[in-house]
Design a protein around this motif. Sequence first.
Motif, mmCIF file in Angstrom:
data_model
loop_
_atom_site.group_PDB
_atom_site.id
_atom_site.type_symbol
_atom_site.label_atom_id
_atom_site.label_comp_id
_atom_site.label_asym_id
_atom_site.label_seq_id
_atom_site.Cartn_x
_atom_site.Cartn_y
_atom_site.Cartn_z
ATOM 1 N N SER A 16 -5.359 -5.172 -1.343
ATOM 2 C CA SER A 16 -4.542 -3.960 -1.507
ATOM 3 C C SER A 16 -4.793 -2.945 -0.398
ATOM 4 N N HIS A 17 -5.887 -3.139 0.354
ATOM 5 C CA HIS A 17 -6.209 -2.223 1.448
ATOM 6 C C HIS A 17 -5.654 -2.724 2.781
ATOM 7 N N CYS B 36 -9.241 -0.008 -9.048
ATOM 8 C CA CYS B 36 -9.188 -0.163 -7.593
ATOM 9 C C CYS B 36 -8.192 0.837 -7.026
ATOM 10 N N GLU C 295 -6.098 2.592 -4.035
ATOM 11 C CA GLU C 295 -5.550 2.316 -2.716
ATOM 12 C C GLU C 295 -5.832 3.488 -1.781
ATOM 13 N N ILE C 296 -5.975 3.188 -0.507
ATOM 14 C CA ILE C 296 -6.206 4.215 0.509
ATOM 15 C C ILE C 296 -4.891 4.469 1.230
ATOM 16 N N PRO D 112 0.764 -1.219 0.000
ATOM 17 C CA PRO D 112 0.000 0.000 0.000
ATOM 18 C C PRO D 112 0.806 1.286 0.000
ATOM 19 N N MET E 224 -5.480 -0.535 5.917
ATOM 20 C CA MET E 224 -6.719 -0.329 6.668
ATOM 21 C C MET E 224 -6.904 -1.428 7.708
#
Length: 317
Positions: free
Chosen positions: A278-279, A36, A38-39, A8, A282
């Motif tokens: 991918s998160h 998508c 990412e955060i 990430p 989080m």
Amino acid sequence: MDTTTLAPHGSVQKDLLSHWLPKNANNSYNMSSLQCKEINIPEEIFLTLGLLSFVENMLVIIAIIKNRNLHSPMYYFICCLAVADMLVSVSNTIETIVIILMEKRAMIVQDSTLKQIDNLIDLMICTSMISSLSFLAAIAADRYITIFYALRYHVIMTTRNAAIIIVGIWIASSASSIMFIVYSDSGAVIICLISFFFAMLLIMGGLYLHMFTLAQSHTKKMMMQRKKRTAHQAANMKGAITLTILLGLFLICWSPFFLHLLLIISCPNNPYCLCFTSHFNMFLILIICNSVFDPIIYALRSQELRKTVKEIAFCSC
């Protein structure tokens, strides 16, 4: 471990999280096809939560050691649960500091050293997960004994037996975590972690169901006989409810992480699964939040512990 997988927050964090990420060279392509995003979470948030968790859990540990009224098996297990939460905060703090220093070019680390840091961080996370579940189960068993074997509780759950349980859990958790690091390339290790998670949930779920079924039955009988619940029964049920809250919080905060592991095994090439994995940052935030909220729950549910923590925090002996 192949560290060419997508992470990430850039290459440094990618290397530090290699054990928990899917091993797929086409991750970027697959996720981009789904748009998508990412955060990105600032490292300062990780660092702040990690330090807050460390301070909170340290206060709980000192309070339990200091107050003799809290020297009982249940609070010994809670103390160990706080230590397990501290492992998360310490690992997160180490990881965040390394990332910040390397991104600012203030520290240059060789690949072999970075790999060792990665192993240390993952060892602490894995140990924290296994020991947390184990101590939650130990607390559940302790509450179960107080309810169903109240007259024999002090014979069954002695300080010596509690110490044996605590040492056994820490040895088993550490050994299992080392095995995970050594055989991290094997999918069987992740399957074992996931299986352990669900097995412990089933065991604790069975204990809870039995405890609260009995409590409901006793409540009906007392209502029919117009009797009031004794202080001992009320304290036992309060402890069981506290444990329920802790377990619920653990499920909320750790379930995405275990779903992440499950998707790595079951669909490592699926773009939808890759989008979810991918998160990962989080999921880490949720795990750290669990270690932040646990001490608050201890204090809110125990007046004695809350009083001692206040005394320590404000230095009033």
